[in-house]
Design an enzyme around this catalytic site. Structure first.
Site, PDB file in Angstrom:
ATOM      1  N   ASP A   1      -8.454 -12.879   1.692  1.00  0.00           N
ATOM      2  CA  ASP A   1      -7.550 -11.761   1.410  1.00  0.00           C
ATOM      3  C   ASP A   1      -6.986 -12.047   0.023  1.00  0.00           C
ATOM      4  O   ASP A   1      -5.812 -12.333  -0.141  1.00  0.00           O
ATOM      5  CB  ASP A   1      -6.449 -11.681   2.478  1.00  0.00           C
ATOM      6  CG  ASP A   1      -5.698 -10.350   2.452  1.00  0.00           C
ATOM      7  OD1 ASP A   1      -5.974  -9.540   1.544  1.00  0.00           O
ATOM      8  OD2 ASP A   1      -4.845 -10.129   3.334  1.00  0.00           O
TER       9      ASP A   1
ATOM     10  N   HIS B   1       0.799  -1.227   0.000  1.00  0.00           N
ATOM     11  CA  HIS B   1       0.000   0.000   0.000  1.00  0.00           C
ATOM     12  C   HIS B   1       0.837   1.286   0.000  1.00  0.00           C
ATOM     13  O   HIS B   1       0.531   2.239   0.713  1.00  0.00           O
ATOM     14  CB  HIS B   1      -0.933   0.010   1.206  1.00  0.00           C
ATOM     15  CG  HIS B   1      -2.023  -1.029   1.141  1.00  0.00           C
ATOM     16  ND1 HIS B   1      -2.510  -1.529  -0.033  1.00  0.00           N
ATOM     17  CD2 HIS B   1      -2.722  -1.652   2.127  1.00  0.00           C
ATOM     18  CE1 HIS B   1      -3.466  -2.415   0.231  1.00  0.00           C
ATOM     19  NE2 HIS B   1      -3.612  -2.521   1.522  1.00  0.00           N
TER      20      HIS B   1
ATOM     21  N   GLU C   1     -11.543  -3.796  -2.506  1.00  0.00           N
ATOM     22  CA  GLU C   1     -10.613  -2.799  -3.027  1.00  0.00           C
ATOM     23  C   GLU C   1     -10.431  -3.037  -4.518  1.00  0.00           C
ATOM     24  O   GLU C   1      -9.802  -4.009  -4.919  1.00  0.00           O
ATOM     25  CB  GLU C   1      -9.264  -2.939  -2.328  1.00  0.00           C
ATOM     26  CG  GLU C   1      -9.321  -2.887  -0.827  1.00  0.00           C
ATOM     27  CD  GLU C   1      -8.134  -3.625  -0.182  1.00  0.00           C
ATOM     28  OE1 GLU C   1      -6.984  -3.370  -0.547  1.00  0.00           O
ATOM     29  OE2 GLU C   1      -8.386  -4.469   0.693  1.00  0.00           O
TER      30      GLU C   1
ATOM     31  N   HIS D   1      -9.739   2.132   0.436  1.00  0.00           N
ATOM     32  CA  HIS D   1      -9.600   1.061   1.425  1.00  0.00           C
ATOM     33  C   HIS D   1     -10.636   1.134   2.554  1.00  0.00           C
ATOM     34  O   HIS D   1     -10.300   0.905   3.719  1.00  0.00           O
ATOM     35  CB  HIS D   1      -8.172   1.065   1.978  1.00  0.00           C
ATOM     36  CG  HIS D   1      -7.676  -0.266   2.404  1.00  0.00           C
ATOM     37  ND1 HIS D   1      -8.285  -1.019   3.395  1.00  0.00           N
ATOM     38  CD2 HIS D   1      -6.633  -1.013   1.980  1.00  0.00           C
ATOM     39  CE1 HIS D   1      -7.628  -2.141   3.556  1.00  0.00           C
ATOM     40  NE2 HIS D   1      -6.622  -2.170   2.706  1.00  0.00           N
ATOM     41  N   SER D   2     -11.894   1.405   2.223  1.00  0.00           N
ATOM     42  CA  SER D   2     -12.904   1.381   3.299  1.00  0.00           C
ATOM     43  C   SER D   2     -13.170  -0.039   3.773  1.00  0.00           C
ATOM     44  O   SER D   2     -13.137  -0.986   2.989  1.00  0.00           O
ATOM     45  CB  SER D   2     -14.223   1.992   2.819  1.00  0.00           C
ATOM     46  OG  SER D   2     -14.212   3.378   3.070  1.00  0.00           O
ATOM     47  N   TYR D   3     -13.434  -0.144   5.082  1.00  0.00           N
ATOM     48  CA  TYR D   3     -13.872  -1.392   5.703  1.00  0.00           C
ATOM     49  C   TYR D   3     -15.370  -1.238   5.928  1.00  0.00           C
ATOM     50  O   TYR D   3     -15.791  -0.352   6.668  1.00  0.00           O
ATOM     51  CB  TYR D   3     -13.194  -1.581   7.062  1.00  0.00           C
ATOM     52  CG  TYR D   3     -11.735  -1.950   7.022  1.00  0.00           C
ATOM     53  CD1 TYR D   3     -10.771  -1.042   6.583  1.00  0.00           C
ATOM     54  CD2 TYR D   3     -11.308  -3.197   7.477  1.00  0.00           C
ATOM     55  CE1 TYR D   3      -9.429  -1.391   6.580  1.00  0.00           C
ATOM     56  CE2 TYR D   3      -9.966  -3.540   7.481  1.00  0.00           C
ATOM     57  CZ  TYR D   3      -9.036  -2.638   7.035  1.00  0.00           C
ATOM     58  OH  TYR D   3      -7.705  -2.967   7.035  1.00  0.00           O
TER      59      TYR D   3
HETATM   60  C1  GLA Z   1      -5.100  -5.191   2.324  1.00  0.00           C
HETATM   61  C2  GLA Z   1      -4.266  -6.399   2.353  1.00  0.00           C
HETATM   62  C3  GLA Z   1      -4.408  -7.103   3.656  1.00  0.00           C
HETATM   63  C4  GLA Z   1      -4.083  -6.151   4.800  1.00  0.00           C
HETATM   64  C5  GLA Z   1      -4.921  -4.910   4.693  1.00  0.00           C
HETATM   65  C6  GLA Z   1      -4.491  -3.852   5.669  1.00  0.00           C
HETATM   66  O1  GLA Z   1      -6.396  -5.465   2.143  1.00  0.00           O
HETATM   67  O2  GLA Z   1      -4.548  -7.292   1.278  1.00  0.00           O
HETATM   68  O3  GLA Z   1      -3.552  -8.216   3.698  1.00  0.00           O
HETATM   69  O4  GLA Z   1      -2.729  -5.819   4.752  1.00  0.00           O
HETATM   70  O5  GLA Z   1      -4.809  -4.352   3.421  1.00  0.00           O
HETATM   71  O6  GLA Z   1      -4.339  -4.322   6.946  1.00  0.00           O
END
Ligand code: GLA
Length: 377
Positions: free
Chosen positions: A278, A133, A342, A208-210
């Site tokens: 992931d 990132h 993402e 990168h929103s959760y």
């Molecule tokens: C992304 C990565 C994850 C993690 C997050 C941040 O989504 O793919 O592995 O690193 O960012 O924590």
């Protein structure tokens, strides 16, 4: 007399019609102070609203989405993204790119190295042994961006701009970027990216929103149903770097081609290096058309979120590294209490000749769009 008043009313109606688009254009949102960074840079916040009650709050640090209030079928609002109440929260270890603009190269670059036009470049290996990132203290999620708010007849927005100087975080070229968020009157949060450079350089920006469609701070996202418009994914090694192959999702726990509850097969992934989902999915689409990547639904509230993108891939991440950090209103964010979708180019593209290229050359303009579209069912 009759003709005169008729003429007058015709002129009035014509004037009203002409003025209509101006009258209905939303006002530009105003900047509010949102504290300052540890090194004394002022951070501002902009609040975008729409007629359906949606509210989006954006801060200039990291061109970050801090709050996103979304109605359910009955009009009840919930803030569906993780975030913090102050800049210190965003500067803390607990900030795992919450709501940020991420880059210059989002996702992983193997061992933080790449070669471009015969020259080797070294980036921060902040996700041992890889680059993640955009790297260290000057990655895009940490710098304070300039902001230009605007109102249109279809919503309110902010354009964030930042020029990353040549060599910043190890990347070549002065990279001038503009990231425009628009909250539209039909419940889209639209993000348009633009960048130009004066030297060849890799660029892969994402958001990168959760998300938790029951509301940030709800204990889990495992009950959400997800559809991913992808028949293939990019398998990785144990450090989450793609092997270069594109593999079918069919017959694996990664298959979300039909709406599937997130918890259904996640247990098959907990002992893998990803600790859950992931993974980068290869979207079923041609070129850079804007197409549906994903659809998420929360069965308890009925809120839905469709994701549309011009990008070839989407990283689906189930918050496996969340660590109970305290966010907005003191609510804790446990593991798997939110997920990320993402949209981006594939991880490590800069070292993978068969993947779509992330190289931007002088004279070219980088453009991408991502839409998070909200509804209820
Ligand atoms: C992304 C990565 C994850 C993690 C997050 C941040 O989504 O793919 O592995 O690193 O960012 O924590």
């Amino acid at each position: 007399m009759l003709t005169e008043s008729w003429l007058l009313s015709t002129v009035l109606v014509a004037l009203l019609l002409l003025a209509a688009p101006i009258a209905f254009a939303a006002e530009a949102p105003k900047a509010e102070p949102f504290g300052e960074t540890a090194d004394g840079v002022a951070v501002s916040e902009y609040t975008l609203t729409n007629p359906n009650g949606m509210v989006a709050k954006l801060i200039t640090r990291g061109a970050t989405l801090r709050e996103l209030h979304v109605p359910d079928a009955k009009g009840n609002l919930a803030d569906v993204v993780l975030g913090f109440d102050d800049v210190a929260g965003y500067e803390s270890e607990g900030n795992q790119y919450f709501g940020t603009t991420t880059g210059r190269v989002a996702n992983r670059v193997a061992k933080g190295k790449f070669t471009l036009n015969g020259k080797e470049y070294s980036l921060a290996t902040n996700n041992d042994p890889n680059h993640l990132h955009g790297g260290g203290p000057r990655s895009l999620d940490k710098v304070v961006w300039n902001a230009e708010p605007f109102g249109t007849d279809n919503g309110q927005g902010v354009t964030f701009t930042y020029t990353s100087p040549d060599g910043e975080e190890g990347y070549p070229g002065n990279l001038a970027m503009a990231v425009t968020y628009t909250l539209t009157n039909n419940n889209d949060l639209r993000i348009d990216y633009k960048a130009t450079t004066d030297q060849a350089t890799p660029v892969n920006l994402t958001h990168h929103s959760y998300f938790n469609l029951s509301g940030a701070g709800s204990s889990t996202v495992l009950d959400h149903e997800l559809m991913l418009n992808a028949d293939r994914y990019t398998p990785t090694d144990e450090t989450l770097i793609p092997t270069g192959k594109l593999a079918p999702v069919s017959g694996t726990p990664l298959d979300f081609t039909k709406p599937t509850v997130v918890s259904e097969r996640i247990d098959e992934l907990v002992s893998t290096p990803a600790l859950g989902y992931d993974h980068n999915y290869v979207l079923n689409k041609k070129g850079d058309e804007l197409a549906l990547a994903a659809k998420l639904r929360d069965p308890s509230s009925g809120r839905t979120m469709s994701v549309l993108t011009t990008e070839p891939g989407v990283q689906f991440y189930t918050g496996n590294f969340l660590m109970d950090q305290k966010g907005k209103g003191g609510k804790a964010y446990p593991k798997r209490s939110a997920l990320c979708l993402e949209t981006q180019h594939f991880p490590d593209s800069v070292n993978q000749p068969t993947f779509p290229s992330v190289i931007l050359n002088p004279g070219q303009t980088y453009r991408q769009t991502c839409i998070y579209r909200f509804g209820s069912e």
